[in-house]
Design an enzyme around this catalytic site. Structure first.
Site, short mmCIF file in Angstrom:
data_model
loop_
_atom_site.label_atom_id
_atom_site.label_comp_id
_atom_site.label_asym_id
_atom_site.label_seq_id
_atom_site.Cartn_x
_atom_site.Cartn_y
_atom_site.Cartn_z
N HIS A 109 0.85 -1.19 0.00
CA HIS A 109 0.00 0.00 0.00
C HIS A 109 0.89 1.24 0.00
O HIS A 109 1.85 1.31 0.76
CB HIS A 109 -0.90 -0.02 1.25
CG HIS A 109 -1.84 1.13 1.28
ND1 HIS A 109 -2.97 1.20 0.48
CD2 HIS A 109 -1.82 2.29 1.98
CE1 HIS A 109 -3.60 2.34 0.71
NE2 HIS A 109 -2.93 3.02 1.61
N GLU A 174 8.94 1.02 -2.99
CA GLU A 174 8.08 -0.18 -3.06
C GLU A 174 8.85 -1.32 -3.70
O GLU A 174 8.77 -2.48 -3.27
CB GLU A 174 6.81 0.11 -3.87
CG GLU A 174 5.87 1.11 -3.24
CD GLU A 174 4.57 1.27 -4.02
OE1 GLU A 174 4.03 0.26 -4.51
OE2 GLU A 174 4.08 2.41 -4.14
C1 GAR Z 1 1.57 0.80 -6.38
O1 GAR Z 1 1.97 2.10 -6.03
C2 GAR Z 1 0.85 0.14 -5.23
O2 GAR Z 1 1.36 0.50 -3.97
C3 GAR Z 1 -0.54 0.68 -5.41
O3 GAR Z 1 -0.75 0.63 -6.79
C4 GAR Z 1 0.50 0.82 -7.47
C5 GAR Z 1 0.68 -0.29 -8.47
O4 GAR Z 1 1.79 -0.06 -9.28
N1 GAR Z 1 -1.49 -0.12 -4.70
C6 GAR Z 1 -2.60 0.37 -4.15
O5 GAR Z 1 -2.91 1.54 -4.21
C7 GAR Z 1 -3.46 -0.65 -3.43
N2 GAR Z 1 -4.57 -0.03 -2.78
P1 GAR Z 1 2.39 -1.25 -10.16
O6 GAR Z 1 1.24 -1.86 -10.95
O7 GAR Z 1 3.38 -0.56 -11.05
O8 GAR Z 1 3.02 -2.25 -9.22
#
Ligand code: GAR
Length: 195
Positions: A109, A174
């Site tokens: 998150h 992340e």
């Molecule tokens: C990431 O920033 C993740 O933390 C967020 O979506 C993005 C996905 O990026 N997740 C949420 O907001 C969950 N509620 P990615 O598809 O490039 O990994």
């Protein structure tokens, strides 16, 4: 060797980092990547890496969440995963689904939980004037963005940041945090990691 399934809704940059991390003496391997969106960029990336993929489009289910989740579970369970990683999976899951994977489902998150559960986390951190922001990997429990925290990474909020510049800084962390936490989790280590 632990088997890991990953669910994505978008571009899947976290998924790519997770898959890439599971090589060599890593205790787990990625066995399946699934999505609620057949067009999700992450599915093509996973297929390019040689991972089996599936999509269960949520739209034809028209709000019948249990039916959508039953279809999703059927596809996930076919891969017999030991661990299920949500990586930018943007559908709310019901308690029934979560119970099926309790204790073995992780989520990333984009905030320092318990701050900013839900959406628009970067906007909210900027509006609040926070000096620090970041991301959290946690176990998924029935309450949204609320399970035991397994790891967090902090980034400074810089003068002039926009939601996009801040999101990019958080995303970089992340990509470090999620693989590190998954490795520990696959080894049975649920202690908290701070980066
Ligand atoms: C990431 O920033 C993740 O933390 C967020 O979506 C993005 C996905 O990026 N997740 C949420 O907001 C969950 N509620 P990615 O598809 O490039 O990994």
């Amino acid at each position: 060797m632990k088997r890991v399934a990953i669910l994505v809704s978008g571009g899947g940059s976290n998924m790519v980092r997770l898959v890439e991390s599971m090589t060599g003496d890593h205790p787990a391997r990625a066995v399946m990547v699934g999505s609620n969106d057949p067009q999700a960029g992450g599915l093509a990336k996973a297929a390019d890496m040689g991972i089996e993929t599936f999509a269960v489009d949520h739209r034809p289910f028209r709000g019948d969440r249990p039916a959508f989740e039953a279809a999703l579970r059927e596809r996930i369970d076919a891969a017999r995963p030991d661990i299920l990683c949500l990586a930018g999976f943007m559908r709310i899951l019901t308690a029934g689904f979560i119970q099926a994977y309790e204790g073995r489902m992780l989520n990333i998150h984009p905030s320092l939980l318990p701050k900013y559960k839900g959406l628009h986390t970067h906007e909210r951190a900027l509006e609040a004037g926070d000096a620090w922001h970041g991301c959290t990997v946690h176990e998924v429990t029935a309450e949204l963005d609320d399970g035991p925290i397994l790891g967090q990474a902090r980034v400074p909020v810089e003068p002039g940041d926009t939601p996009d510049t801040l999101a990019a800084r958080v995303l970089t962390m992340e990509h470090r945090l999620y693989p590190a936490v998954l490795r520990r989790f696959a080894d049975g280590d649920r202690s908290r990691l701070d980066l």
